[in-house]
Write a protein that holds these residues in place. Structure first.
Motif, short mmCIF file in Angstrom:
data_model
loop_
_atom_site.label_atom_id
_atom_site.label_comp_id
_atom_site.label_asym_id
_atom_site.label_seq_id
_atom_site.Cartn_x
_atom_site.Cartn_y
_atom_site.Cartn_z
N VAL A 37 -1.11 -128.83 46.29
CA VAL A 37 -1.58 -127.81 47.23
C VAL A 37 -2.56 -126.90 46.51
O VAL A 37 -2.26 -126.38 45.43
CB VAL A 37 -0.40 -126.96 47.76
CG1 VAL A 37 -0.89 -125.92 48.76
CG2 VAL A 37 0.66 -127.84 48.38
N VAL A 112 -2.58 -131.10 50.63
CA VAL A 112 -2.24 -130.34 51.82
C VAL A 112 -3.35 -129.34 52.11
O VAL A 112 -3.81 -128.63 51.21
CB VAL A 112 -0.91 -129.57 51.64
CG1 VAL A 112 -0.49 -128.95 52.97
CG2 VAL A 112 0.18 -130.47 51.10
N ALA A 113 -3.78 -129.29 53.36
CA ALA A 113 -4.70 -128.26 53.84
C ALA A 113 -4.06 -127.63 55.08
O ALA A 113 -2.98 -128.05 55.52
CB ALA A 113 -6.06 -128.87 54.16
N THR A 114 -4.71 -126.63 55.64
CA THR A 114 -4.19 -125.96 56.83
C THR A 114 -5.22 -126.02 57.95
O THR A 114 -6.38 -125.63 57.76
CB THR A 114 -3.82 -124.50 56.54
OG1 THR A 114 -2.83 -124.46 55.50
CG2 THR A 114 -3.28 -123.81 57.78
N PRO A 121 0.15 -127.30 58.76
CA PRO A 121 -0.31 -128.11 57.63
C PRO A 121 -0.89 -129.45 58.06
O PRO A 121 -0.46 -130.04 59.06
CB PRO A 121 0.97 -128.31 56.80
CG PRO A 121 2.09 -128.12 57.77
CD PRO A 121 1.62 -127.14 58.77
N TYR A 123 -1.83 -133.15 56.16
CA TYR A 123 -1.60 -133.91 54.93
C TYR A 123 -2.58 -135.07 54.86
O TYR A 123 -2.79 -135.79 55.84
CB TYR A 123 -0.16 -134.42 54.89
CG TYR A 123 0.86 -133.32 55.06
CD1 TYR A 123 1.25 -132.53 53.99
CD2 TYR A 123 1.42 -133.04 56.31
CE1 TYR A 123 2.18 -131.50 54.14
CE2 TYR A 123 2.35 -132.02 56.48
CZ TYR A 123 2.71 -131.26 55.40
OH TYR A 123 3.63 -130.23 55.56
N SER A 140 -8.32 -128.07 50.67
CA SER A 140 -6.97 -127.76 50.21
C SER A 140 -6.92 -126.49 49.39
O SER A 140 -5.90 -125.79 49.37
CB SER A 140 -6.43 -128.93 49.38
OG SER A 140 -5.15 -128.64 48.87
N GLY A 161 -4.16 -125.14 51.78
CA GLY A 161 -2.86 -125.68 52.15
C GLY A 161 -1.71 -124.74 51.89
O GLY A 161 -0.65 -124.83 52.52
#
Length: 282
Positions: A37, A112-114, A121, A123, A140, A161
């Motif tokens: 992350v 992981v990003a948002t 999240p 993936y 990320s 993330g």
């Protein structure tokens, strides 16, 4: 039994992680998969490319280069970290990222990003190195407020993330990784405190879902720590963390402090190495 490595972010605290994983690589420790992350992904990708020492080297070399990170980059591009320089020029031209080694290593690599639209999240499994995958890697580690959202290959806009899944042990377990090493960049007893929701609404008026996620982030983060502690007690996770707060700011590029944090990671890894190897043997 699949063995996984879970790497928390923390910006320049990630140099602690770099020290830890360099020792692991030097000791020939292999994992079936890695999930990172933020700094955990941008630094952790060097595990799959088998390049110990690279993270510290390029941060010391370019840390004070205005193209890499700083106020000048923020004011001229809208990004604290220079997007093109840090994620494309540097790894492809200046401190070469070993693409062949990365792509031939069977270890699975996830980041992981948002999602900016939902605050949830996202993936991404990174199997190859190309422009699109490097943009996912950048997403990320794209801190809110000081970074513009990154539009990734599927058309969605992403940010850091760590906003939505700071320590994705539970997600990795859902993929079948039953025995996991978790590297934290805060001491085990650290707990995040709340920040005012109104402040995030003020700072992120165009990203309301991100503002809401940031206002709740302490709850998510602390619940992750509780879950990790329970998994460690049950023998399913092995936690590596600094004994005390790391003496470096999130975006501090002081060479002496960077070296100190990296060395702390190395010492920590060397001290627990026998127990770590025993855990991985099951």
């Amino acid at each position: 039994m699949k063995k996984g490595l879970v790497l928390e972010g923390g910006a320049m605290r990630g140099l602690f992680t770099a020290g830890v994983i360099d020792v692991m690589m030097e000791e020939g420790i292999d994992f079936d998969g890695l999930i990172g992350v933020s700094a955990g992904s941008s630094f952790g990708c060097n595990y799959k490319s088998r390049q110990p020492g690279r993270v510290l080297r390029y941060n010391l070399r370019f840390g004070r280069d205005p193209r890499y990170m700083g106020l000048r980059s923020l004011l001229t591009t809208g990004d604290l970290v220079g997007a093109e320089f840090a994620y494309h020029t540097l790894p492809l031209e200046l401190d070469i990222f070993d693409i062949e080694a990365f792509e031939s290593n069977p270890m699975e690599f996830y980041l992981v990003a948002t999602d900016v639209a939902t605050g949830s999240p996202a993936y991404y499994r990174m199997d190859r190195v190309d422009y699109d995958s490097l943009e996912w890697l950048r997403a990320s580690a794209s801190m809110p407020v000081v970074t513009r959202p990154v539009r990734v290959s599927d058309g969605r806009r992403m940010l850091d993330g760590g906003i939505s899944d700071s320590i994705p042990l539970e997600y990795f377990q859902s993929l079948g990784y039953e025995r996991n090493v978790v590297v934290l960049t805060q001491p085990r007893d650290y707990r995040k405190t709340a920040s005012p929701a109104w402040l995030w609404r003020l700072l992120l008026p165009r990203c309301p879902a991100i503002a809401r996620a940031m206002a709740r982030r302490h709850e998510m983060y602390n619940s992750h720590l509780d879950y990790i502690a329970s998994q460690s007690a049950a023998g399913h996770a092995f936690v590596i963390a600094p004994e005390s707060p790391l003496p470096i700011g999130r975006v501090e590029m002081n060479p002496g402090k960077m070296q100190l944090v990296y060395d702390t990671g190395r010492r920590t890894a060397l001290a627990i190495l026998p127990r770590l190897k025993k855990f991985l043997l099951g």
